[in-house]
Design a protein around this motif. Structure first.
Motif, PDB file in Angstrom:
ATOM      1  N   CYS A  18       1.544  -4.910   3.124  1.00 48.08           N
ATOM      2  CA  CYS A  18       0.399  -5.149   3.999  1.00 48.08           C
ATOM      3  C   CYS A  18       0.748  -6.308   4.934  1.00 48.08           C
ATOM      4  O   CYS A  18       1.437  -7.247   4.533  1.00 48.08           O
ATOM      5  CB  CYS A  18      -0.834  -5.525   3.180  1.00 48.08           C
ATOM      6  SG  CYS A  18      -1.397  -4.240   2.052  1.00 48.08           S
ATOM      7  N   ASP A  19       0.279  -6.233   6.169  1.00 47.74           N
ATOM      8  CA  ASP A  19       0.477  -7.303   7.140  1.00 47.74           C
ATOM      9  C   ASP A  19      -0.656  -8.312   7.016  1.00 47.74           C
ATOM     10  O   ASP A  19      -1.834  -7.932   7.035  1.00 47.74           O
ATOM     11  CB  ASP A  19       0.479  -6.751   8.569  1.00 47.74           C
ATOM     12  CG  ASP A  19       1.698  -5.908   8.872  1.00 47.74           C
ATOM     13  OD1 ASP A  19       2.738  -6.113   8.220  1.00 47.74           O
ATOM     14  OD2 ASP A  19       1.602  -5.045   9.758  1.00 47.74           O
ATOM     15  N   SER A  71       0.843  -1.178   0.000  1.00 43.00           N
ATOM     16  CA  SER A  71       0.000   0.000   0.000  1.00 43.00           C
ATOM     17  C   SER A  71       0.883   1.234   0.000  1.00 43.00           C
ATOM     18  O   SER A  71       1.891   1.278   0.701  1.00 43.00           O
ATOM     19  CB  SER A  71      -0.887  -0.019   1.244  1.00 43.00           C
ATOM     20  OG  SER A  71      -1.971   0.828   1.086  1.00 43.00           O
ATOM     21  N   ASP A  88      -5.992   0.255   5.351  1.00 47.06           N
ATOM     22  CA  ASP A  88      -5.470   0.282   6.728  1.00 47.06           C
ATOM     23  C   ASP A  88      -3.948   0.291   6.728  1.00 47.06           C
ATOM     24  O   ASP A  88      -3.318   0.967   7.543  1.00 47.06           O
ATOM     25  CB  ASP A  88      -5.995  -0.916   7.525  1.00 47.06           C
ATOM     26  CG  ASP A  88      -7.510  -0.892   7.703  1.00 47.06           C
ATOM     27  OD1 ASP A  88      -8.092   0.214   7.702  1.00 47.06           O
ATOM     28  OD2 ASP A  88      -8.099  -1.985   7.830  1.00 47.06           O
ATOM     29  N   ALA A  89      -3.352  -0.466   5.804  1.00 46.14           N
ATOM     30  CA  ALA A  89      -1.890  -0.505   5.699  1.00 46.14           C
ATOM     31  C   ALA A  89      -1.349   0.872   5.307  1.00 46.14           C
ATOM     32  O   ALA A  89      -0.310   1.298   5.815  1.00 46.14           O
ATOM     33  CB  ALA A  89      -1.450  -1.557   4.690  1.00 46.14           C
ATOM     34  N   ARG A 102      -1.377   3.024   8.383  1.00 43.10           N
ATOM     35  CA  ARG A 102      -0.328   2.541   9.296  1.00 43.10           C
ATOM     36  C   ARG A 102       1.055   2.954   8.808  1.00 43.10           C
ATOM     37  O   ARG A 102       1.896   3.424   9.584  1.00 43.10           O
ATOM     38  CB  ARG A 102      -0.402   1.008   9.436  1.00 43.10           C
ATOM     39  CG  ARG A 102       0.733   0.416  10.271  1.00 43.10           C
ATOM     40  CD  ARG A 102       0.686  -1.096  10.335  1.00 43.10           C
ATOM     41  NE  ARG A 102       0.601  -1.760   9.051  1.00 43.10           N
ATOM     42  CZ  ARG A 102       1.626  -1.932   8.213  1.00 43.10           C
ATOM     43  NH1 ARG A 102       2.826  -1.452   8.503  1.00 43.10           N
ATOM     44  NH2 ARG A 102       1.461  -2.578   7.065  1.00 43.10           N
ATOM     45  N   GLU A 103       1.309   2.800   7.519  1.00 47.70           N
ATOM     46  CA  GLU A 103       2.613   3.148   6.969  1.00 47.70           C
ATOM     47  C   GLU A 103       2.896   4.647   7.114  1.00 47.70           C
ATOM     48  O   GLU A 103       4.033   5.037   7.366  1.00 47.70           O
ATOM     49  CB  GLU A 103       2.711   2.727   5.499  1.00 47.70           C
ATOM     50  CG  GLU A 103       2.846   1.221   5.301  1.00 47.70           C
ATOM     51  CD  GLU A 103       4.206   0.677   5.705  1.00 47.70           C
ATOM     52  OE1 GLU A 103       5.183   1.453   5.815  1.00 47.70           O
ATOM     53  OE2 GLU A 103       4.305  -0.541   5.914  1.00 47.70           O
ATOM     54  N   GLU A 128      -4.373  -7.681   6.440  1.00 49.22           N
ATOM     55  CA  GLU A 128      -4.637  -6.254   6.590  1.00 49.22           C
ATOM     56  C   GLU A 128      -5.165  -5.662   5.278  1.00 49.22           C
ATOM     57  O   GLU A 128      -4.626  -5.918   4.208  1.00 49.22           O
ATOM     58  CB  GLU A 128      -3.333  -5.556   6.991  1.00 49.22           C
ATOM     59  CG  GLU A 128      -3.439  -4.088   7.245  1.00 49.22           C
ATOM     60  CD  GLU A 128      -2.102  -3.470   7.663  1.00 49.22           C
ATOM     61  OE1 GLU A 128      -2.135  -2.545   8.484  1.00 49.22           O
ATOM     62  OE2 GLU A 128      -1.034  -3.908   7.162  1.00 49.22           O
ATOM     63  N   HIS A 129      -6.211  -4.869   5.375  1.00 44.33           N
ATOM     64  CA  HIS A 129      -6.760  -4.194   4.202  1.00 44.33           C
ATOM     65  C   HIS A 129      -5.733  -3.158   3.725  1.00 44.33           C
ATOM     66  O   HIS A 129      -5.121  -2.471   4.549  1.00 44.33           O
ATOM     67  CB  HIS A 129      -8.075  -3.510   4.560  1.00 44.33           C
ATOM     68  CG  HIS A 129      -8.828  -3.024   3.372  1.00 44.33           C
ATOM     69  ND1 HIS A 129      -8.469  -1.896   2.658  1.00 44.33           N
ATOM     70  CD2 HIS A 129      -9.917  -3.517   2.753  1.00 44.33           C
ATOM     71  CE1 HIS A 129      -9.299  -1.712   1.667  1.00 44.33           C
ATOM     72  NE2 HIS A 129     -10.198  -2.685   1.691  1.00 44.33           N
TER      73      HIS A 129
END
Length: 162
Positions: free
Chosen positions: A64-65, A33, A72-73, A76-77, A68-69
């Motif tokens: 992405c983890d 992402s 959301d990634a 987070r990033e 994980e969408h």
């Protein structure tokens, strides 16, 4: 190449079916992402501090983890790499590409979103990730570290540049 289930040699490169156990072996892209953070006709780029492609410009983002969408990634990033919250916009596109890691070329699927900085945000770069940052005109971006980012910036010009 070998079967990931039983370890037998595969009859051909994936996609393939293991002759020993019948397992179907595929090589699927890993989701990533990224963000095109924009303001006043410019976008934020980071100078990569580590390999692969250290010293080249990139968009904030990463892998992405697990399940994980990608949206959301992306958020987070931004927190991890920039120390800020972003206001996530629309998906610019999904771009297949490659990423060289641990002597292997991985297939990736880069999901690139538009975003803006949250009001009052003050960027703090993670020095392990980025050596510096700069704002570039969306209409005249520098060459990016990954071709997927070049393609996303070309597409976003159609959305944002009059």
């Amino acid at each position: 190449m070998h079967c990931s289930r039983c370890g037998a040699a595969l009859p051909s490169a994936p996609p393939s079916v293991c002759a020993a156990c019948g397992y179907h072996v595929y090589v699927n892209a890993r989701p990533t992402s990224g963000l095109i953070i924009h303001r006043d006709g410019e976008f934020l780029a980071l100078l990569r501090a580590r390999e692969p492609r250290a010293g080249l410009w990139e968009l904030p983002g990463g892998f992405c983890d697990g399940a994980e969408h990608p949206a959301d990634a992306a958020v987070r990033e931004a927190r991890e790499e920039l120390g800020v919250d972003v206001e996530l916009g629309e998906l610019v596109g999904m771009y297949p590409g490659t990423y060289d890691y641990q002597d292997e070329t991985l297939l990736v699927l880069d999901c690139i979103y538009l975003a803006s900085l949250a009001p009052g945000a003050s960027i703090t770069l993670d020095p392990a990730e980025s050596a510096e940052m700069a704002w570039f005109p969306i209409a005249a971006p520098p060459a990016m570290a990954f071709t997927t980012m070049d393609h996303a910036l070309t597409d976003v010009q159609k959305l944002l540049v009059p």
